[in-house]
Write an enzyme that holds these catalytic residues in place. Structure first.
Site, PDB file in Angstrom:
ATOM      1  N   SER A   1      36.408  -0.061  12.196  1.00 49.39           N
ATOM      2  CA  SER A   1      37.359  -0.269  13.282  1.00 49.39           C
ATOM      3  C   SER A   1      38.413  -1.235  12.791  1.00 49.39           C
ATOM      4  O   SER A   1      38.215  -1.973  11.833  1.00 49.39           O
ATOM      5  CB  SER A   1      36.654  -0.833  14.524  1.00 49.39           C
ATOM      6  OG  SER A   1      36.378  -2.196  14.336  1.00 49.39           O
ATOM      7  N   THR A   2      39.557  -1.246  13.436  1.00 51.21           N
ATOM      8  CA  THR A   2      40.638  -2.137  13.020  1.00 51.21           C
ATOM      9  C   THR A   2      40.237  -3.599  13.194  1.00 51.21           C
ATOM     10  O   THR A   2      40.843  -4.476  12.603  1.00 51.21           O
ATOM     11  CB  THR A   2      41.917  -1.865  13.832  1.00 51.21           C
ATOM     12  OG1 THR A   2      41.596  -1.921  15.229  1.00 51.21           O
ATOM     13  CG2 THR A   2      42.469  -0.498  13.510  1.00 51.21           C
TER      14      THR A   2
END
Length: 206
Positions: free
Chosen positions: A14-15
Site C-alpha cells: 500500500s502507499t
C-alpha cells in the site's frame, strides 16, 4: 519439473507501507529475474492495478509466478479466487506462494493435489478478507468511542468573521436574506446556514 518459459514475481504494497524490500528479497532468492518483477504501490481492494494488469497480459502458458503471500495478490476473497482461476485454469500459469508451501500449483497436479490447493486457497483468502473487515470494524468502533469522549475529527472550522453576529441577528429578524447575510460574511449560503445553526445552539446552551 519442466523447463519454464518465464519466471515472474509480483509485489504489492500500500502507499502507506513502503516496505517492498522484504518481498523483493524473497523473489530474488528464488531466482526471479529483476526485469520480471512487477510492483504496485496500491490498495489490494481490487485488481485494477496497472502493474498487475500488465503482468496478466505478459503471462503465458507454463510461465511461473511467485508472490510472497496471498494477501499481496489481493484482499477481496471472491476476486482472489477469480484471479487464481484465471491464471491457473485459463492461462495455464503456475503460482507459488512463498509463505505457504501448500499453495504451489507445480505440485499435486492430480485430483487430490488440486483439491487440497483449492481448499487452502479458499481458507487463506477468507482469512485475509475477514481480517480486513475486522480492521475496518475496529476502526469504526474506535472512532465512535473517541467521538463519545468528545474527540473531534477533521479540520477545525474556521473562526467566524467579526460581522457574523450582526449579519446573523439581522437575518433572524428578517431584515436581510440568507444570501445577503452569507455574502456579508464571505461564505456560501449553505455554509452560513450550517454555521448559523451551530451558533444558535451555542447561544441556547449559554
Amino acid at each position: 519439473m519442466k523447463q519454464r518459459e518465464n519466471i515472474y514475481g509480483y509485489i504489492r504494497v500500500s502507499t502507506r507501507e513502503q516496505n517492498e524490500a522484504r518481498q523483493l528479497s524473497a523473489l530474488r532468492e528464488v531466482g526471479v529475474p529483476e526485469k520480471n518483477i512487477l510492483l504496485d504501490k496500491q490498495s489490494g481492494k481490487d485488481f485494477l492495478r496497472p502493474q498487475y494488469r500488465r503482468l496478466v497480459r505478459k503471462l503465458k502458458k507454463d510461465d511461473l509466478l511467485y508472490i510472497k503471500s496471498i494477501d499481496r495478490l489481493g484482499r477481496n476473497y471472491g476476486e482472489i479466487l477469480e484471479q487464481w482461476r484465471l491464471l491457473t485454469k485459463e492461462k495455464g500459469v503456475d503460482i507459488v506462494v512463498l509463505d505457504m508451501p501448500l499453495l504451489d500449483t507445480r505440485r499435486g497436479k492430480d485430483l487430490m493435489g488440486t483439491f487440497l490447493s483449492d481448499i487452502v486457497l479458499q481458507v487463506l483468502s477468507f482469512v485475509a478478507e475477514n481480517e480486513r473487515v475486522n480492521i475496518r470494524q475496529r476502526q469504526a468502533e474506535g472512532i465512535t468511542a473517541a467521538k463519545a469522549r468528545g474527540v473531534r475529527f477533521g479540520r477545525p472550522p474556521k473562526p467566524l468573521p467579526e460581522n457574523f453576529h450582526s449579519a446573523y441577528q439581522r437575518w433572524r429578524a428578517g431584515k436581510i436574506t440568507g444570501t445577503a447575510a452569507a455574502k456579508e460574511c464571505g461564505m456560501p449560503l449553505s455554509t452560513f446556514r450550517y454555521r448559523a445553526e451551530i451558533y444558535e445552539k451555542a447561544m441556547i446552551l449559554k
